[in-house]
Design a protein around this motif. Structure first.
Motif, PDB file in Angstrom:
ATOM      1  N   THR A  93       0.858  -1.183   0.000  1.00 21.65           N
ATOM      2  CA  THR A  93       0.000   0.000   0.000  1.00 21.65           C
ATOM      3  C   THR A  93       0.892   1.229   0.000  1.00 21.65           C
ATOM      4  O   THR A  93       1.810   1.333   0.811  1.00 21.65           O
ATOM      5  CB  THR A  93      -0.892   0.018   1.248  1.00 21.65           C
TER       6      THR A  93
ATOM      7  N   VAL B 268       0.752   5.401   0.133  1.00 22.91           N
ATOM      8  CA  VAL B 268      -0.080   6.549   0.477  1.00 22.91           C
ATOM      9  C   VAL B 268       0.697   7.808   0.139  1.00 22.91           C
ATOM     10  O   VAL B 268       1.865   7.928   0.511  1.00 22.91           O
ATOM     11  CB  VAL B 268      -0.392   6.561   1.993  1.00 22.91           C
TER      12      VAL B 268
ATOM     13  N   VAL C 147       0.426  11.858   0.818  1.00 22.09           N
ATOM     14  CA  VAL C 147      -0.282  12.924   1.524  1.00 22.09           C
ATOM     15  C   VAL C 147       0.399  14.245   1.178  1.00 22.09           C
ATOM     16  O   VAL C 147       1.618  14.377   1.324  1.00 22.09           O
ATOM     17  CB  VAL C 147      -0.255  12.704   3.055  1.00 22.09           C
TER      18      VAL C 147
ATOM     19  N   PHE D 266       3.120   1.766  -6.055  1.00 21.41           N
ATOM     20  CA  PHE D 266       3.852   3.022  -6.242  1.00 21.41           C
ATOM     21  C   PHE D 266       3.421   3.705  -7.540  1.00 21.41           C
ATOM     22  O   PHE D 266       3.138   4.903  -7.572  1.00 21.41           O
ATOM     23  CB  PHE D 266       5.369   2.769  -6.284  1.00 21.41           C
TER      24      PHE D 266
ATOM     25  N   ARG E 107       1.392   7.301  -7.754  1.00 23.05           N
ATOM     26  CA  ARG E 107       2.039   8.454  -8.381  1.00 23.05           C
ATOM     27  C   ARG E 107       1.249   8.946  -9.587  1.00 23.05           C
ATOM     28  O   ARG E 107       1.089  10.153  -9.796  1.00 23.05           O
ATOM     29  CB  ARG E 107       3.458   8.063  -8.792  1.00 23.05           C
TER      30      ARG E 107
ATOM     31  N   GLY F 156       5.230  17.051   0.699  1.00 25.69           N
ATOM     32  CA  GLY F 156       4.777  15.758   0.203  1.00 25.69           C
ATOM     33  C   GLY F 156       5.284  14.626   1.070  1.00 25.69           C
ATOM     34  O   GLY F 156       6.463  14.575   1.400  1.00 25.69           O
ATOM     35  N   THR F 157       4.389  13.748   1.461  1.00 24.99           N
ATOM     36  CA  THR F 157       4.774  12.600   2.270  1.00 24.99           C
ATOM     37  C   THR F 157       4.288  11.337   1.569  1.00 24.99           C
ATOM     38  O   THR F 157       3.126  11.251   1.179  1.00 24.99           O
ATOM     39  CB  THR F 157       4.142  12.679   3.671  1.00 24.99           C
ATOM     40  N   VAL F 158       5.204  10.386   1.396  1.00 20.74           N
ATOM     41  CA  VAL F 158       4.825   9.103   0.800  1.00 20.74           C
ATOM     42  C   VAL F 158       5.082   8.014   1.835  1.00 20.74           C
ATOM     43  O   VAL F 158       6.132   7.976   2.472  1.00 20.74           O
ATOM     44  CB  VAL F 158       5.617   8.823  -0.490  1.00 20.74           C
ATOM     45  N   VAL F 159       4.079   7.184   2.009  1.00 19.30           N
ATOM     46  CA  VAL F 159       4.154   6.091   2.977  1.00 19.30           C
ATOM     47  C   VAL F 159       4.021   4.781   2.210  1.00 19.30           C
ATOM     48  O   VAL F 159       3.119   4.643   1.377  1.00 19.30           O
ATOM     49  CB  VAL F 159       2.996   6.179   3.998  1.00 19.30           C
ATOM     50  N   PHE F 160       4.925   3.853   2.464  1.00 22.83           N
ATOM     51  CA  PHE F 160       4.736   2.499   1.954  1.00 22.83           C
ATOM     52  C   PHE F 160       4.477   1.587   3.138  1.00 22.83           C
ATOM     53  O   PHE F 160       5.204   1.628   4.126  1.00 22.83           O
ATOM     54  CB  PHE F 160       5.969   1.985   1.199  1.00 22.83           C
TER      55      PHE F 160
ATOM     56  N   PRO G 126      10.123  18.263   0.523  1.00 21.67           N
ATOM     57  CA  PRO G 126       9.441  19.478   0.060  1.00 21.67           C
ATOM     58  C   PRO G 126       8.577  19.222  -1.170  1.00 21.67           C
ATOM     59  O   PRO G 126       7.513  19.813  -1.323  1.00 21.67           O
ATOM     60  CB  PRO G 126      10.596  20.428  -0.257  1.00 21.67           C
ATOM     61  N   HIS G 127       9.028  18.331  -2.062  1.00 22.01           N
ATOM     62  CA  HIS G 127       8.274  18.075  -3.296  1.00 22.01           C
ATOM     63  C   HIS G 127       8.005  16.593  -3.463  1.00 22.01           C
ATOM     64  O   HIS G 127       8.784  15.757  -3.033  1.00 22.01           O
ATOM     65  CB  HIS G 127       9.028  18.662  -4.489  1.00 22.01           C
ATOM     66  N   ARG G 128       6.900  16.283  -4.138  1.00 25.72           N
ATOM     67  CA  ARG G 128       6.436  14.900  -4.128  1.00 25.72           C
ATOM     68  C   ARG G 128       7.375  13.946  -4.853  1.00 25.72           C
ATOM     69  O   ARG G 128       7.469  12.777  -4.467  1.00 25.72           O
ATOM     70  CB  ARG G 128       5.027  14.803  -4.691  1.00 25.72           C
ATOM     71  N   ALA G 129       8.071  14.402  -5.893  1.00 25.94           N
ATOM     72  CA  ALA G 129       8.951  13.480  -6.628  1.00 25.94           C
ATOM     73  C   ALA G 129      10.020  12.917  -5.701  1.00 25.94           C
ATOM     74  O   ALA G 129      10.302  11.717  -5.713  1.00 25.94           O
ATOM     75  CB  ALA G 129       9.589  14.188  -7.823  1.00 25.94           C
TER      76      ALA G 129
ATOM     77  N   PHE H  32       8.433  10.352  -3.296  1.00 22.09           N
ATOM     78  CA  PHE H  32       8.189   9.064  -3.951  1.00 22.09           C
ATOM     79  C   PHE H  32       9.510   8.320  -4.169  1.00 22.09           C
ATOM     80  O   PHE H  32       9.630   7.133  -3.872  1.00 22.09           O
ATOM     81  CB  PHE H  32       7.485   9.264  -5.300  1.00 22.09           C
ATOM     82  N   ASP H  33      10.504   9.026  -4.721  1.00 20.03           N
ATOM     83  CA  ASP H  33      11.759   8.357  -5.055  1.00 20.03           C
ATOM     84  C   ASP H  33      12.458   7.841  -3.799  1.00 20.03           C
ATOM     85  O   ASP H  33      12.971   6.723  -3.787  1.00 20.03           O
ATOM     86  CB  ASP H  33      12.679   9.312  -5.826  1.00 20.03           C
TER      87      ASP H  33
ATOM     88  N   CYS I 175      11.131   7.098  -0.854  1.00 23.56           N
ATOM     89  CA  CYS I 175      10.376   6.009  -0.237  1.00 23.56           C
ATOM     90  C   CYS I 175      10.620   4.707  -0.983  1.00 23.56           C
ATOM     91  O   CYS I 175      10.873   3.656  -0.388  1.00 23.56           O
ATOM     92  CB  CYS I 175       8.888   6.353  -0.209  1.00 23.56           C
ATOM     93  N   ARG I 176      10.556   4.795  -2.305  1.00 25.88           N
ATOM     94  CA  ARG I 176      10.740   3.582  -3.102  1.00 25.88           C
ATOM     95  C   ARG I 176      12.168   3.046  -2.980  1.00 25.88           C
ATOM     96  O   ARG I 176      12.381   1.840  -2.867  1.00 25.88           O
ATOM     97  CB  ARG I 176      10.408   3.894  -4.563  1.00 25.88           C
TER      98      ARG I 176
ATOM     99  N   ILE J 133      12.449   1.134   0.419  1.00 27.85           N
ATOM    100  CA  ILE J 133      11.827  -0.194   0.504  1.00 27.85           C
ATOM    101  C   ILE J 133      12.558  -1.183  -0.411  1.00 27.85           C
ATOM    102  O   ILE J 133      12.760  -2.351  -0.044  1.00 27.85           O
ATOM    103  CB  ILE J 133      10.303  -0.141   0.235  1.00 27.85           C
TER     104      ILE J 133
END
Lengths: 132, 92, 132, 92
Positions: free
Chosen positions: A12, A14, A16, A89, A93, C11-15, C83-86, C89-90, C92-93, C96
């Motif tokens: 999963t 997320v 935010v 992911f 995105r 931007g916060t991405v949670v896996f 600060p920015h979503r990219a 995402f990068d 976080c991925r 993991i």
């Protein structure tokens, strides 16, 4: 996340989005979001359907607040659950990028000074064209 | 050529035009009604709006939605359609 | 998420990785995770440091459970705020993927039938080599 | 060539060797002590382990960690080092 929970879904993701307090030229007190609500909802449904077509096993939920959102609070959330993490992911995105590219939402920054200003957006390029 | 009853081919149409965010602010309102000739397109609705003074604020080719969906400028309008001029979007 | 919250991070991405109930050949009741704990912790710290070097503005938290985790429950979580979503995402991925590639953790599936089996893993390729 | 006092160059070293998961199960224990000649490497520690019957279970080149870090097979060991044979990992 319980909205997308299922026992065959192992990953999963997320996203935010949170209202940042700092801008280049002054502290932000809050952001006021406005929307073309009926279209925002149908456009959100279309994005979800497009994601479902690309990642059939994924389950997706998206939410966006409207009205005044104080700095530090979340304004948008996307949840994507899928059997494998790559799909989760990619789907998450895709959905947030599409929201930012085409859902009719606008924001007005309210500065600590009391001033307010529209935030420059991006010309919507998705959907069925939009060159009108 | 036969006359097709009820085709309405000669009656003008009315559309509801909606404005948002900075455009609504510039116009001083968020909605107007347009009466257009039959066969009018989204582009024709936009051209009608451009006659208003505030419309100098609009970009050369603003995005337009018809009935909650982005539409090309050659999209033909029907009576009662909802047409919206969509400012650059800024969600998130 | 409060561990990574900061007012300049938009931007916060949670896996979240969850134990799936279904396998190809039998329902899974739970997964038992074991670890080389001291090394798992230092390897986790190294992954975090590598992510910090690549995305200096990101804040990252990673957690992995050990012991028996029932199907449907989360076993691993990674949070990346930036600060920015990219970047979020990068980062976080990356984290993991690195956890799965090199942190010394192992899992044993406990099936509904009562049987148990080790899950085949991947030869760790990260870190300072590992060709010994 | 001068004799360097305290170099310990001639004393054998002892290392703690740790096993995990399927390897520990195959070995029937999760730890053993190895005594190795000075200058021994991670590869030498592995070769010593291979003399045990259960070690047929090991792949040709298993991953090895020395003092909590993956190490190449030519990594020279010191007295008291902790050496671990790391099975294929499966976190998440």
């Amino acid at each position: 996340m319980s909205e997308v929970a299922a026992q065959a879904l192992g990953g999963t993701v997320v996203f935010v989005g949170t209202v940042r307090r700092t801008a280049e030229d002054g502290d932000i007190h809050a952001i006021e979001y406005s929307a073309y609500r009926a279209m925002a909802e149908t456009e959100g449904d279309r994005i979800r359907a497009e994601a479902a077509a690309r990642w059939p096993a994924a389950r997706i939920v998206l939410r966006h607040r409207v009205g005044l959102v104080p700095a530090g609070e979340a304004s948008v959330a996307v949840v994507a659950a899928a059997p494998h993490r790559a799909e989760a992911f990619d789907a998450c995105r895709f959905v947030i990028e599409q929201i930012k590219a085409r859902v009719p939402l606008w924001k007005r920054e309210h500065l600590a000074s009391g001033a307010a200003r529209w935030v420059e957006g991006v010309p919507p390029g998705g959907g069925a064209g939009g060159d009108g | 050529m036969a006359i097709v009853p009820g085709s309405g081919g000669e009656r003008s149409i009315r559309v509801r035009l909606r404005l948002f965010a900075a455009y609504a602010e510039a116009a001083g309102r968020d909605e107007l009604e347009l009466t257009l000739p039959p066969g009018a397109t989204a582009g024709d609705a936009l051209a009608a709006v451009r006659r208003e003074g505030w419309a100098a604020r609009l970009p050369p080719r603003p995005a337009v939605a018809v009935n909650l969906r982005y539409a090309p400028s050659d999209r033909v309008l029907g009576d009662g359609d909802e047409v919206a001029i969509i400012p650059p979007v800024a969600g998130g």
